[in-house]
Design a protein around this motif. Sequence first.
Motif, PDB file in Angstrom:
ATOM      1  N   GLY A 170       0.626  -1.218  -0.038  1.00 27.95           N
ATOM      2  CA  GLY A 170       0.022   0.076  -0.013  1.00 27.95           C
ATOM      3  C   GLY A 170       0.847   1.245   0.015  1.00 27.95           C
ATOM      4  N   ILE A 171       2.050   1.285  -0.712  1.00 24.13           N
ATOM      5  CA  ILE A 171       2.912   2.483  -0.766  1.00 24.13           C
ATOM      6  C   ILE A 171       2.616   3.459  -1.719  1.00 24.13           C
ATOM      7  CG2 ILE A 171       5.187   3.250  -1.235  1.00 24.13           C
ATOM      8  CD1 ILE A 171       6.217   0.389  -0.282  1.00 24.13           C
ATOM      9  N   THR A 172       2.200   4.534  -1.184  1.00 26.61           N
ATOM     10  CA  THR A 172       1.909   5.658  -2.630  1.00 26.61           C
ATOM     11  C   THR A 172       3.015   6.811  -2.113  1.00 26.61           C
ATOM     12  OG1 THR A 172       0.571   6.853  -0.895  1.00 26.61           O
ATOM     13  CG2 THR A 172      -0.691   5.359  -2.472  1.00 26.61           C
ATOM     14  N   ILE A 173       3.526   7.388  -3.355  1.00 26.45           N
ATOM     15  CA  ILE A 173       4.293   8.160  -3.505  1.00 26.45           C
ATOM     16  C   ILE A 173       3.662   9.163  -4.316  1.00 26.45           C
ATOM     17  CG2 ILE A 173       6.649   8.996  -4.209  1.00 26.45           C
ATOM     18  CD1 ILE A 173       7.572   6.095  -3.464  1.00 26.45           C
ATOM     19  N   SER A 174       3.476  10.593  -4.008  1.00 24.30           N
ATOM     20  CA  SER A 174       3.063  11.558  -5.049  1.00 24.30           C
ATOM     21  C   SER A 174       3.724  11.824  -6.225  1.00 24.30           C
ATOM     22  CB  SER A 174       2.980  12.791  -4.118  1.00 24.30           C
ATOM     23  OG  SER A 174       4.194  13.533  -4.020  1.00 24.30           O
ATOM     24  N   ASP A 175       2.935  12.230  -7.210  1.00 24.10           N
ATOM     25  CA  ASP A 175       3.640  12.613  -8.543  1.00 24.10           C
ATOM     26  C   ASP A 175       4.898  13.390  -8.294  1.00 24.10           C
ATOM     27  OD1 ASP A 175       1.538  11.427  -9.425  1.00 24.10           O
ATOM     28  OD2 ASP A 175       0.514  13.005 -10.485  1.00 24.10           O
ATOM     29  N   GLN A 176       4.719  14.523  -7.664  1.00 21.75           N
ATOM     30  CA  GLN A 176       5.858  15.374  -7.366  1.00 21.75           C
ATOM     31  C   GLN A 176       7.003  14.754  -6.805  1.00 21.75           C
ATOM     32  OE1 GLN A 176       4.649  18.747  -5.128  1.00 21.75           O
ATOM     33  NE2 GLN A 176       5.525  20.133  -6.394  1.00 21.75           N
ATOM     34  N   ASP A 177       6.839  13.858  -5.929  1.00 22.26           N
ATOM     35  CA  ASP A 177       7.741  13.122  -4.969  1.00 22.26           C
ATOM     36  C   ASP A 177       8.547  12.192  -5.926  1.00 22.26           C
ATOM     37  OD1 ASP A 177       7.693  14.550  -2.847  1.00 22.26           O
ATOM     38  OD2 ASP A 177       6.538  13.081  -1.758  1.00 22.26           O
ATOM     39  N   TRP A 178       7.694  11.396  -6.938  1.00 23.19           N
ATOM     40  CA  TRP A 178       8.238  10.749  -7.959  1.00 23.19           C
ATOM     41  C   TRP A 178       9.477  11.404  -8.679  1.00 23.19           C
ATOM     42  CZ3 TRP A 178       9.097   5.718  -7.762  1.00 23.19           C
ATOM     43  CH2 TRP A 178       7.988   4.712  -7.342  1.00 23.19           C
ATOM     44  N   LEU A 179       9.064  12.470  -9.075  1.00 19.98           N
ATOM     45  CA  LEU A 179       9.902  13.387  -9.909  1.00 19.98           C
ATOM     46  C   LEU A 179      11.141  13.668  -9.319  1.00 19.98           C
ATOM     47  CD1 LEU A 179       7.389  15.766 -11.673  1.00 19.98           C
ATOM     48  CD2 LEU A 179       8.518  13.810 -12.877  1.00 19.98           C
TER      49      LEU A 179
END
Length: 133
Positions: free
Chosen positions: A60-69
């Motif tokens: 259930g790990i989520t990483i925001s779009d901004q953090d992926w960048l």
Amino acid sequence: MNVTWHQLPHALPVKTRATATHEQNRTSEGTSFQTALQDAQKTNPITISKHAKTRIEERGITISDQDWLRVSEKVKEAHTKGINQPLVITDNAALIVSGKNHTVVTAMAQSEMNDRIISNIDGTIIVKPSLDL
């Protein structure tokens, strides 16, 4: 080799090495797969291995779009400094990324990181959560 993309909740599309063709598929926003693929390639050069994708979904790990960048940028920066297998620590996860091909090879939830020894890394990147001001 065929490449497909899958959408994780609250994350950028994830590239895996699968053989199915999904060009007829539609994303939840109604855009075509091809459009989503092109947009993702422009914004997220990090790919996620099938193993890591499974771990991310299971945990259930989520990483925001901004953090992926931000992760992608920091992996590139680390690679220029000679780091080829960084451990990337975010607010809620730890990712091991192959700096050579910018692929997340495994992922662990923050809650799993107690009393762990992490091997086969040659650097650590700490990415603080992005602040939307």
